[in-house]
Scaffold this motif. Sequence first.
Motif, PDB file in Angstrom:
ATOM      1  N   CYS A  48       7.542  11.359   2.316  1.00 58.77           N
ATOM      2  CA  CYS A  48       7.161  11.115   1.711  1.00 58.77           C
ATOM      3  C   CYS A  48       6.025  10.001   1.142  1.00 58.77           C
ATOM      4  N   TYR A  49       5.446  10.255  -0.495  1.00 60.07           N
ATOM      5  CA  TYR A  49       4.128   9.263  -0.718  1.00 60.07           C
ATOM      6  C   TYR A  49       5.155   7.662  -1.036  1.00 60.07           C
ATOM      7  N   HIS A  50       5.734   6.723  -0.143  1.00 60.66           N
ATOM      8  CA  HIS A  50       6.311   5.120  -0.280  1.00 60.66           C
ATOM      9  C   HIS A  50       5.603   4.142  -0.154  1.00 60.66           C
ATOM     10  N   ARG A  82       1.037  -1.341   0.266  1.00 59.37           N
ATOM     11  CA  ARG A  82      -0.274   0.199   0.013  1.00 59.37           C
ATOM     12  C   ARG A  82       1.173   1.295  -0.208  1.00 59.37           C
ATOM     13  N   THR A  83       0.138   2.434  -0.148  1.00 59.02           N
ATOM     14  CA  THR A  83       1.568   3.500  -0.711  1.00 59.02           C
ATOM     15  C   THR A  83       0.941   3.996   0.817  1.00 59.02           C
ATOM     16  N   VAL A  84       1.494   4.969   1.181  1.00 64.11           N
ATOM     17  CA  VAL A  84       1.563   5.296   2.676  1.00 64.11           C
ATOM     18  C   VAL A  84       2.285   7.091   2.815  1.00 64.11           C
ATOM     19  N   TRP A  85       1.889   7.757   3.332  1.00 63.06           N
ATOM     20  CA  TRP A  85       3.155   9.088   3.664  1.00 63.06           C
ATOM     21  C   TRP A  85       3.823   8.756   4.939  1.00 63.06           C
ATOM     22  N   GLY A  86       4.674   8.832   4.724  1.00 60.92           N
ATOM     23  CA  GLY A  86       5.277   8.844   6.537  1.00 60.92           C
ATOM     24  C   GLY A  86       6.708   8.852   6.328  1.00 60.92           C
ATOM     25  N   PRO A  87       7.739   9.301   6.477  1.00 59.47           N
ATOM     26  CA  PRO A  87       9.895   9.100   6.793  1.00 59.47           C
ATOM     27  C   PRO A  87      10.128   7.779   6.699  1.00 59.47           C
ATOM     28  N   ASP A  88      10.904   7.885   5.161  1.00 59.31           N
ATOM     29  CA  ASP A  88      10.878   6.709   4.545  1.00 59.31           C
ATOM     30  C   ASP A  88      12.405   7.154   3.331  1.00 59.31           C
TER      31      ASP A  88
END
Length: 212
Positions: A128-130, A78-84
């Motif tokens: 970002c979205y990842h 799934r695509t999520v927003w957060g630090p990566d």
Amino acid sequence: MKFFVAGIFGFMGLMLSCSGAVFAAEGDVAKRVVLDSNKVSIDTDKAILVRTASTPRSIKVYMNIPFGRTYCSRYETRTVWGPDSSCGYYTECNLVCSNYCQVWNSHGGCVAWGQECYNRCHEYMNSCYHPQVYCAETGVAYKEKQASFKLTFKKASRLGPNEEETFEVIGSQKTVDGRDDVYTLRALDTKTRYLIKNSWFFGDWVSVKGNQ
């Protein structure tokens, strides 16, 4: 430490005509095991324990119990927003200062202070979205494990050469993913009324006490 107590009373006359029907029903799912030594091994998690005139007062009972472990049976993305790490990095610095004595007097006191400063920097991941892989469905895998408990008889009824008493025992895992095992014992065909208690004290104990 675990502590599990259950009281169960059971009484049936040995000469009851319905006792044969009880064994026929139980025989489909549980094997009969005669308690004729201080140690008894059972290759299943359920059995009919047979007490005879030669049964010892204390018996160590070993059983094969299926223990379950949770595992992920299906993964999805799934695509999520957060630090990566795929988002890149940025650096953030803070000025850190500390005082020090420049001039000391003859009495050991400081008469002139100075200050030194430096930048303390840390690197952080951008957000970002990842894509993220996650467990969408779980299952339980079972593996047999040998476990044991100590069975003791107190004030049990006297049995003749051709007499017997029967008890059903079921061993199970207390909770999935747990390491503790628990046991349920109930009287099926006995000459007297018994109080059955399960407890933990340096191992699993099942006490069968007659009401004489």
